[in-house]
Write an enzyme that holds these catalytic residues in place. Structure first.
Site, PDB file in Angstrom:
ATOM      1  N   GLY A   1      -8.050  10.255   2.079  1.00 43.27           N
ATOM      2  CA  GLY A   1      -9.303   9.552   2.329  1.00 43.27           C
ATOM      3  C   GLY A   1     -10.330   9.609   1.218  1.00 43.27           C
TER       4      GLY A   1
ATOM      5  CG  ASN B   1     -10.309   4.525  -2.431  1.00 51.06           C
ATOM      6  OD1 ASN B   1     -11.107   4.398  -3.348  1.00 51.06           O
ATOM      7  ND2 ASN B   1      -9.004   4.433  -2.617  1.00 51.06           N
TER       8      ASN B   1
ATOM      9  CG  MET C   1       0.479   4.952   3.308  1.00 46.98           C
ATOM     10  SD  MET C   1       0.510   3.964   1.790  1.00 46.98           S
ATOM     11  CE  MET C   1       2.267   3.908   1.482  1.00 46.98           C
TER      12      MET C   1
ATOM     13  CB  ILE D   1       3.761  -3.382   7.556  1.00 44.30           C
ATOM     14  CG1 ILE D   1       4.611  -2.807   6.421  1.00 44.30           C
ATOM     15  CG2 ILE D   1       3.734  -4.902   7.486  1.00 44.30           C
ATOM     16  CD1 ILE D   1       6.073  -3.187   6.488  1.00 44.30           C
TER      17      ILE D   1
ATOM     18  CG  ASN E   1      -5.205  -3.020   0.041  1.00 40.57           C
ATOM     19  OD1 ASN E   1      -5.269  -1.906   0.561  1.00 40.57           O
ATOM     20  ND2 ASN E   1      -4.318  -3.308  -0.911  1.00 40.57           N
TER      21      ASN E   1
ATOM     22  CG  HIS F   1      -2.692  -2.410  -5.767  1.00 39.80           C
ATOM     23  ND1 HIS F   1      -1.683  -1.829  -5.026  1.00 39.80           N
ATOM     24  CD2 HIS F   1      -2.169  -2.643  -6.996  1.00 39.80           C
ATOM     25  CE1 HIS F   1      -0.604  -1.713  -5.779  1.00 39.80           C
ATOM     26  NE2 HIS F   1      -0.866  -2.195  -6.969  1.00 39.80           N
TER      27      HIS F   1
END
Length: 214
Positions: free
Chosen positions: A12, A14, A91, A93, A108, A110
């Site tokens: 966590g 972020n 994690m 989908i 999101n 990345h």
């Protein structure tokens, strides 16, 4: 004031960047009201609890059918009246049903400059290992809206980070987090909550800026 849900699976960091930004008044148009974890042992849950944020654990393997999982997830989000979903190291989908329900309201982060080093199976240290094996001189991070293509949604913000001689996947990961991820994600969330983001023909238009923005 938009309600924000953050979906997590691990430490966590972020999420913590978002919590810190919120405490500093850098997300004036929104507030984190719910953190959903795919794992009951995720340290992100502790971070949320310490910040007084409601937490839920929702494990995909607890549901025999994807549709049942989707219904439970959507139910959690709807009951909290969530206006923005942030995937912060989540994690599990996300199905097309959920994506369509929250089209251009789900973002999101990345750890690369998309379209480089992204897509199915490219996450965590794998991203940085791939960058080092390719010998790139610059990498970075990207915040994007989520669509049905893995890491393929409209790009909101990007920030470049230098790759240094002697870097390992671990050192590069840390630098990308510190110099890019922890700055980009709160800013993207603040821009969304301020109503400054608009998607036109698959491209994000930023219609304004934030006070003291980098």
């Amino acid at each position: 004031m938009l309600n924000i849900a953050v979906l997590v699976s691990g430490g966590g960091t972020n999420l913590q960047a978002l919590i810190d930004a919120q405490k500093a008044g850098k997300i004036p148009g929104g507030r984190i009201t719910l953190v959903i974890s795919s794992r009951e042992d995720a340290y992100a849950l502790t971070r949320a609890e310490q910040a007084g944020i409601r937490t839920e654990v929702l494990r995909r393997r607890s549901f025999s059918e994807q549709g049942d999982y989707d219904t439970e997830l959507i139910g959690l989000l709807e009951r909290e009246r969530v206006g923005l979903i942030v995937l912060a190291g989540f994690m599990t989908i996300i199905s097309p049903r959920v994506i369509e329900r929250y089209r251009n309201r789900m973002i999101n982060i990345h750890p690369s400059l998309i379209p480089a080093f992204c897509g199915e199976g490219c996450y965590g240290l794998r991203v940085h290992q791939a960058a080092l094996e390719k010998g790139v001189r610059v990498t970075g991070a990207t915040v994007h809206f989520v669509n049905e293509v893995c890491d393929g949604g409209p790009i909101i913000l990007q920030k470049a980070v230098e790759v240094l001689p002697g870097d390992t996947p671990e050192t590069l990961q840390r630098r990308v987090m510190e110099q890019a991820e922890w700055k980009l994600l709160p800013k993207a969330v603040a821009l969304f909550c301020a109503g400054f983001l608009e998607v036109e023909n698959g491209v994000v238009k930023i219609k304004g800026d934030l006070p003291c923005s980098e």
